[in-house]
Design an enzyme around this catalytic site. Structure first.
Site, mmCIF file in Angstrom:
data_model
loop_
_atom_site.group_PDB
_atom_site.id
_atom_site.type_symbol
_atom_site.label_atom_id
_atom_site.label_comp_id
_atom_site.label_asym_id
_atom_site.label_seq_id
_atom_site.Cartn_x
_atom_site.Cartn_y
_atom_site.Cartn_z
ATOM 1 N N CYS A 38 4.421 -0.259 1.599
ATOM 2 C CA CYS A 38 3.802 -1.061 1.449
ATOM 3 C C CYS A 38 2.880 -1.541 0.379
ATOM 4 O O CYS A 38 2.551 -1.351 0.047
ATOM 5 C CB CYS A 38 2.631 -1.148 2.720
ATOM 6 S SG CYS A 38 1.966 -2.575 3.346
ATOM 7 N N SER A 40 0.506 -2.859 -0.705
ATOM 8 C CA SER A 40 -1.202 -2.461 0.216
ATOM 9 C C SER A 40 -1.095 -1.255 -0.795
ATOM 10 O O SER A 40 -1.951 -0.561 -1.387
ATOM 11 C CB SER A 40 -1.450 -2.417 1.410
ATOM 12 O OG SER A 40 -1.264 -3.870 2.238
ATOM 13 N N HIS A 43 -1.718 -0.991 -4.023
ATOM 14 C CA HIS A 43 -2.938 -1.489 -4.929
ATOM 15 C C HIS A 43 -3.893 -0.307 -5.343
ATOM 16 O O HIS A 43 -4.414 -0.245 -6.130
ATOM 17 C CB HIS A 43 -3.520 -2.431 -3.560
ATOM 18 C CG HIS A 43 -2.893 -4.116 -4.007
ATOM 19 N ND1 HIS A 43 -2.264 -4.521 -4.931
ATOM 20 C CD2 HIS A 43 -2.466 -4.840 -3.027
ATOM 21 C CE1 HIS A 43 -1.468 -5.597 -4.981
ATOM 22 N NE2 HIS A 43 -1.610 -6.150 -3.846
ATOM 23 N N HIS A 59 0.237 3.232 5.522
ATOM 24 C CA HIS A 59 -0.286 2.957 7.024
ATOM 25 C C HIS A 59 0.686 2.163 7.958
ATOM 26 O O HIS A 59 0.668 1.273 8.996
ATOM 27 C CB HIS A 59 -1.781 1.470 6.514
ATOM 28 C CG HIS A 59 -1.063 0.889 5.663
ATOM 29 N ND1 HIS A 59 -0.754 1.181 5.047
ATOM 30 C CD2 HIS A 59 -1.098 -0.298 6.051
ATOM 31 C CE1 HIS A 59 -0.424 -0.139 3.883
ATOM 32 N NE2 HIS A 59 -0.397 -1.485 4.833
ATOM 33 N N CYS A 163 2.234 -3.310 10.114
ATOM 34 C CA CYS A 163 1.895 -4.253 8.851
ATOM 35 C C CYS A 163 2.487 -5.453 8.467
ATOM 36 O O CYS A 163 1.881 -6.561 8.458
ATOM 37 C CB CYS A 163 1.337 -2.984 7.613
ATOM 38 S SG CYS A 163 0.971 -3.859 6.503
#
Length: 362
Positions: A38, A40, A43, A59, A163
């Protein structure tokens, strides 16, 4: 077990041997089947969001229950589950008023810096990530971080729901509450953006505008429900949206996490419209809006994990897939081994993939 560990930001993940204890009260040990890569995670890998290191990231995942601790009544060994980082307690003020995604009870969460659930042979503490740490062959999680799903649902596709799908779909259906006939614009056609487009189609939006610089992603967006496509390379995005809609959209969704696109999302609204910011704008960065626009009752709001009620939403998304309404097969660009995880993130940064997944039995 094998796990991918982030030691330093902007450095490759390292595959290490890690161990987990047996599940304690209300804990569940899961054999990870699939974990999605992902944006995220990226990041945090790039330091745009802080997190104590070293850590096992990941996640977005699905797996099979191996063991359960005392007091666990929701699942049993052999159950297929999807994970969700928005673990909930069920009793705090937010949970009690229906906003479980904003649960404030830290007793069910593994806070950053708490590391007693993963061990290894090195002196550094190894930190869990977002209550899950799914870039590993096993996960030890609170029972309120998982949802049971039907066993006929393929686990590689189920992982996406954990997610990317719930975030995009939920932003449309739960956060913005798009209704039949309304106009929608989605800025960014990655995994979350595609989920928003597909979610808008399921919600009955009258016009769905997909915005991206990648022609291949725009083409896929039309298959998932987009009625119009816009490439920013063709000119001012806000003007193109306003021209298409005779003045602006009812709803815009920013899923890239950028200052300029968040500002565009607000600027392309019709009077009374709502911009929903889904993307993770880098920590500390601010956006600028024209104050006059608020006089026409334009609104801007955030969305956390699609404002989900994941034990309700995710089984419904599974049903949507099995009934042919959620087109998940088109989203997976690559299936990788854990040892190929850095290659997967490199391809993500280069814009070569929609969604790559780690398949742990490969």
């Amino acid at each position: 077990m094998k796990a991918a560990v982030l030691y330093e930001v902007n450095k490759p993940l390292v595959i290490e041997d890690v161990s987990l204890p047996k599940p304690g009260p209300r804990e569940v040990l899961i054999r990870t089947a699939v974990a999605g890569l992902c944006h995220s995670d990226l990041h945090f890998m790039e330091g745009l969001y802080p997190h104590p290191l070293p850590a096992v990231l990941g996640h977005e995942s699905a797996g099979i229950v191996e063991q359960v601790g005392s007091d666990v009544t929701y699942v049993k060994p052999g159950d297929h589950v999807v994970t969700c980082l928005s673990v909930f307690c069920g009793t705090c003020d937010n949970c009690s008023t229906g906003r479980t995604v904003l649960c404030t009870d830290t007793t069910v969460k593994m806070l950053p810096g708490v590391s007693d659930r993963m061990q290894w042979s090195k002196p550094e503490k190894l930190h869990q990530f977002l209550n899950l740490s799914s870039f590993a062959e096993q996960m030890l999680v609170h029972e309120n971080a998982i949802v049971k799903i039907r066993k006929e649902m393929p686990l590689d596709l189920a992982a996406l729901i954990g997610c990317g799908v719930i975030t995009g779909y939920g932003a449309v259906v739960n956060t913005a509450k798009v209704t039949a006939g309304e106009t929608v614009a989605v800025i960014g056609c990655g995994g979350v953006g595609m989920a928003a487009i597909n979610g808008a189609q399921i919600a009955g939006a009258g016009r769905i505008i997909a915005i991206d610089t990648n022609p291949a992603k725009l083409q896929l967006a039309t298959k998932l429900g987009a009625t119009d496509i816009i490439n920013p390379a063709d000119g001012d995005v806000v003007k193109q949206v306003r021209d298409l809609t005779n003045g602006g959209v009812h709803h815009s969704f920013e899923v890239l996490g950028r200052k300029e696109t968040a500002e565009q999302a607000f600027a392309m609204l019709a009077s009374g419209g709502t911009a929903t910011i889904v993307g993770m704008i880098p920590f500390g960065q601010k956006i600028e809006l024209h104050g006059f626009d608020f006089l026409r009752e334009r609104r801007i709001q955030g969305s956390s994990m699609g404002s989900n009620h994941f034990r309700v939403d995710m089984p419904r998304l599974v049903d949507f897939y099995l009934r042919g309404r959620l087109h998940l097969e088109d989203w997976i660009s690559a299936k990788l081994k854990l040892s190929e995880i850095n290659e997967g993130f490199a391809n993500m940064k280069a814009g070569k993939t929609l969604r790559s997944v780690i398949v742990f039995d490969s």
